[in-house]
Design a protein around this motif. Structure first.
Motif, short mmCIF file in Angstrom:
data_model
loop_
_atom_site.label_atom_id
_atom_site.label_comp_id
_atom_site.label_asym_id
_atom_site.label_seq_id
_atom_site.Cartn_x
_atom_site.Cartn_y
_atom_site.Cartn_z
N THR A 165 -20.94 23.83 24.76
CA THR A 165 -20.69 22.69 25.62
C THR A 165 -19.56 21.82 25.06
O THR A 165 -19.43 21.64 23.85
N LEU A 166 -18.74 21.30 25.95
CA LEU A 166 -17.64 20.42 25.56
C LEU A 166 -18.01 18.95 25.72
O LEU A 166 -17.18 18.07 25.45
N GLU A 167 -19.25 18.68 26.12
CA GLU A 167 -19.69 17.30 26.27
C GLU A 167 -19.78 16.62 24.91
O GLU A 167 -20.17 17.22 23.91
N ASN A 168 -19.43 15.35 24.88
CA ASN A 168 -19.50 14.53 23.67
C ASN A 168 -18.66 15.10 22.53
O ASN A 168 -19.05 15.01 21.35
N THR A 169 -17.54 15.73 22.86
CA THR A 169 -16.63 16.24 21.85
C THR A 169 -15.31 15.47 21.90
O THR A 169 -14.97 14.88 22.92
N VAL A 170 -14.59 15.51 20.80
CA VAL A 170 -13.27 14.90 20.70
C VAL A 170 -12.26 16.01 20.47
O VAL A 170 -12.45 16.86 19.59
N ALA A 197 -8.97 17.79 19.21
CA ALA A 197 -7.95 17.70 18.17
C ALA A 197 -7.18 19.01 18.17
O ALA A 197 -7.63 20.00 17.58
N GLY A 198 -6.05 19.04 18.90
CA GLY A 198 -5.33 20.29 19.06
C GLY A 198 -6.17 21.26 19.88
O GLY A 198 -6.71 20.90 20.94
N PRO A 199 -6.36 22.49 19.41
CA PRO A 199 -7.17 23.46 20.16
C PRO A 199 -8.67 23.27 19.96
O PRO A 199 -9.47 23.91 20.64
N PHE A 200 -9.05 22.38 19.06
CA PHE A 200 -10.46 22.20 18.72
C PHE A 200 -11.09 21.08 19.54
O PHE A 200 -10.49 20.02 19.73
N HIS A 201 -12.32 21.32 19.98
CA HIS A 201 -13.16 20.29 20.57
C HIS A 201 -14.27 20.02 19.56
O HIS A 201 -15.16 20.86 19.38
N LEU A 202 -14.23 18.86 18.90
CA LEU A 202 -15.07 18.58 17.74
C LEU A 202 -16.18 17.60 18.08
O LEU A 202 -15.98 16.65 18.83
N ALA A 203 -17.35 17.85 17.50
CA ALA A 203 -18.49 16.94 17.63
C ALA A 203 -19.13 16.78 16.25
O ALA A 203 -20.05 17.52 15.89
N PRO A 204 -18.64 15.83 15.45
CA PRO A 204 -19.26 15.60 14.14
C PRO A 204 -20.62 14.93 14.29
O PRO A 204 -20.88 14.24 15.28
N PHE A 205 -21.47 15.11 13.32
CA PHE A 205 -22.80 14.48 13.36
C PHE A 205 -23.29 14.24 11.94
O PHE A 205 -22.74 14.76 10.96
N PHE A 206 -24.34 13.45 11.84
CA PHE A 206 -24.96 13.15 10.54
C PHE A 206 -26.47 13.25 10.71
O PHE A 206 -27.03 12.72 11.67
N VAL A 207 -27.12 13.94 9.79
CA VAL A 207 -28.55 14.23 9.90
C VAL A 207 -29.33 13.46 8.85
O VAL A 207 -28.92 13.40 7.68
N ILE A 208 -30.43 12.85 9.27
CA ILE A 208 -31.40 12.25 8.34
C ILE A 208 -32.77 12.73 8.78
O ILE A 208 -33.17 12.53 9.92
N ARG A 209 -33.50 13.37 7.88
CA ARG A 209 -34.83 13.88 8.22
C ARG A 209 -35.69 14.01 6.97
O ARG A 209 -35.22 13.83 5.85
N ASP A 210 -36.96 14.34 7.20
CA ASP A 210 -37.93 14.56 6.12
C ASP A 210 -37.97 13.38 5.15
O ASP A 210 -38.03 13.56 3.93
N VAL A 240 -20.63 19.39 11.53
CA VAL A 240 -19.65 19.35 12.61
C VAL A 240 -19.85 20.58 13.49
O VAL A 240 -20.17 21.66 13.01
N ARG A 241 -19.70 20.37 14.78
CA ARG A 241 -19.71 21.46 15.75
C ARG A 241 -18.33 21.51 16.40
O ARG A 241 -17.77 20.48 16.77
N ALA A 242 -17.77 22.71 16.50
CA ALA A 242 -16.43 22.86 17.06
C ALA A 242 -16.43 23.97 18.10
O ALA A 242 -17.08 25.01 17.91
N VAL A 243 -15.70 23.75 19.19
CA VAL A 243 -15.52 24.77 20.22
C VAL A 243 -14.01 24.97 20.40
O VAL A 243 -13.25 24.00 20.52
N ILE A 244 -13.58 26.23 20.41
CA ILE A 244 -12.18 26.57 20.60
C ILE A 244 -12.08 27.45 21.84
O ILE A 244 -12.42 28.64 21.80
N PRO A 245 -11.63 26.92 22.98
CA PRO A 245 -11.46 27.74 24.19
C PRO A 245 -10.17 28.56 24.10
O PRO A 245 -9.17 28.12 23.53
#
Length: 333
Positions: A37-42, A44-57, A83-88
């Motif tokens: 999915t390209l939702e909530n991505t930014v 950057a060139g050919p990359f569609h990036l969705a960085p995130f930060f996890v806190i659990r346990d 980070v999640r990246a999609v390259i179409p």
């Protein structure tokens, strides 16, 4: 040797970039796989990036060293970036990459603090109603390998899957694939502080775990999904394969066949999740080692309560590989 590595995943990415050529947008915008999915991505060139930060346990664990008699408690938390990246690639294909690095920290027993890592890459090639796919994933964690083992040990799982998805309509799909997974254990990373016998040797324990559990699993799978109601789909899952242990004695190599069916409930409905039940037959090559034939099940459901809360339920019945005596397996229930 591991089946594939981080270098292999990087090579797949480079080959895809050269072979396909990066374009503006592809059929990834219509791919039902959430990793594409390209939702909530930014962009950057050919990359569609969705960085995130996890806190659990986050909380208090009264037995952090998994001791049967000597128990030690401590506050613990796991956190880290990802980070999640999609390259179409024009309308022909898309590549999805996900990297997550977690740091498990203990407040007082800092020697238990460690880093876990997950790297995942997927390549989809779109051919009208058929999608060709190649998936690779490597997980490196420091945790107990199964419920029989009261020691944390670094274990690395490397998986690959290749096949195609046939999706004639938005009501259903069929997946046919080849899969391979390798399980490796670092015999030098065992924490034995919590054991009751001070004479237990960490190196021997690590070698025993690696000898009993290191294995390669290969197989063929056929899965299907058919929507039978607006929020309910029928599931089918059939797999056959081979389990080859690297060093275990007595010989534990086995054939495995599993067939399951069930239902999946759409997240937009009042009940969400899935339920699957079926039958597994695991047949060792060595007649002196007992196999398994019986019920397997997997359930994960949640339901909304009056729009203000949620109730969840989960259940798993499956086989795990044993390290005790000549047993091949134990029942997870």
């Amino acid at each position: 040797m591991p089946i594939c590595s981080r270098d292999a995943l990087v090579l797949v990415i480079r080959v895809a970039l050269v072979a396909l050529g990066v374009g503006p947008l592809s059929a990834a915008t219509e791919d039902p796989d959430p990793d594409f999915t390209l939702e909530n991505t930014v962009q950057a060139g050919p990359f569609h990036l969705a960085p995130f930060f996890v806190i659990r346990d986050f909380g208090y664990d009264n037995n952090i060293r998994l001791g049967a008699e000597n128990k030690t408690g401590d506050y613990t938390m796991t956190f880290g970036p990802g980070v999640r990246a999609v390259i179409p690639f024009s309308r022909r294909a898309a590549l999805a990459i996900r990297e997550e690095i977690d740091y498990a920290v203990f407040a007082r027993d800092s020697d238990l603090s460690h880093v876990n890592n997950q790297l995942k890459a997927k390549l989809h090639v779109y051919l009208r109603e058929v999608t060709l796919f190649a998936d690779g994933q490597q997980d490196s964690i420091r945790e107990r390998p199964n419920n029989e083992i009261d020691f944390r040990i670094r274990n690395t799982t490397t998986q690959g899957k290749f096949g195609f998805t046939y999706r004639p309509s938005d009501r259903g799909q069929i997946d046919l694939f080849l899969a391979r997974a390798g399980f490796r254990y670092d015999s030098g990373s065992v924490d034995t502080t919590g054991v009751s016998d001070p004479n237990d040797d960490a190196d021997q324990i690590g070698d025993s775990i690696a000898t009993s559990l290191e294995r390669d699993e290969t197989g063929v799978g056929l899965t299907g999904r058919l929507r039978i109601r607006p929020h309910t789909s029928l599931l089918f899952d059939a797999r056959t394969g081979r389990i080859d242990f690297a060093n275990a004695l007595p010989e534990r190599d086995s054939n495995s066949n599993t067939m399951m069916a069930g239902f999946e409930f759409d997240p937009s409905g009042s009940v969400r999740g899935f339920i699957k039940m079926g039958y597994r037959h695991m047949s060792p090559d060595n007649d002196s080692v007992d196999g398994y034939s019986g019920l397997v099940a997997d359930l994960s459901l949640s339901a909304r309560l009056f729009g203000r809360g949620e109730v969840r339920a989960s259940y798993l019945r499956d086989t795990g590989f044993s390290i005790l005596g000549d047993n091949l397996y134990y029942i997870l229930d």
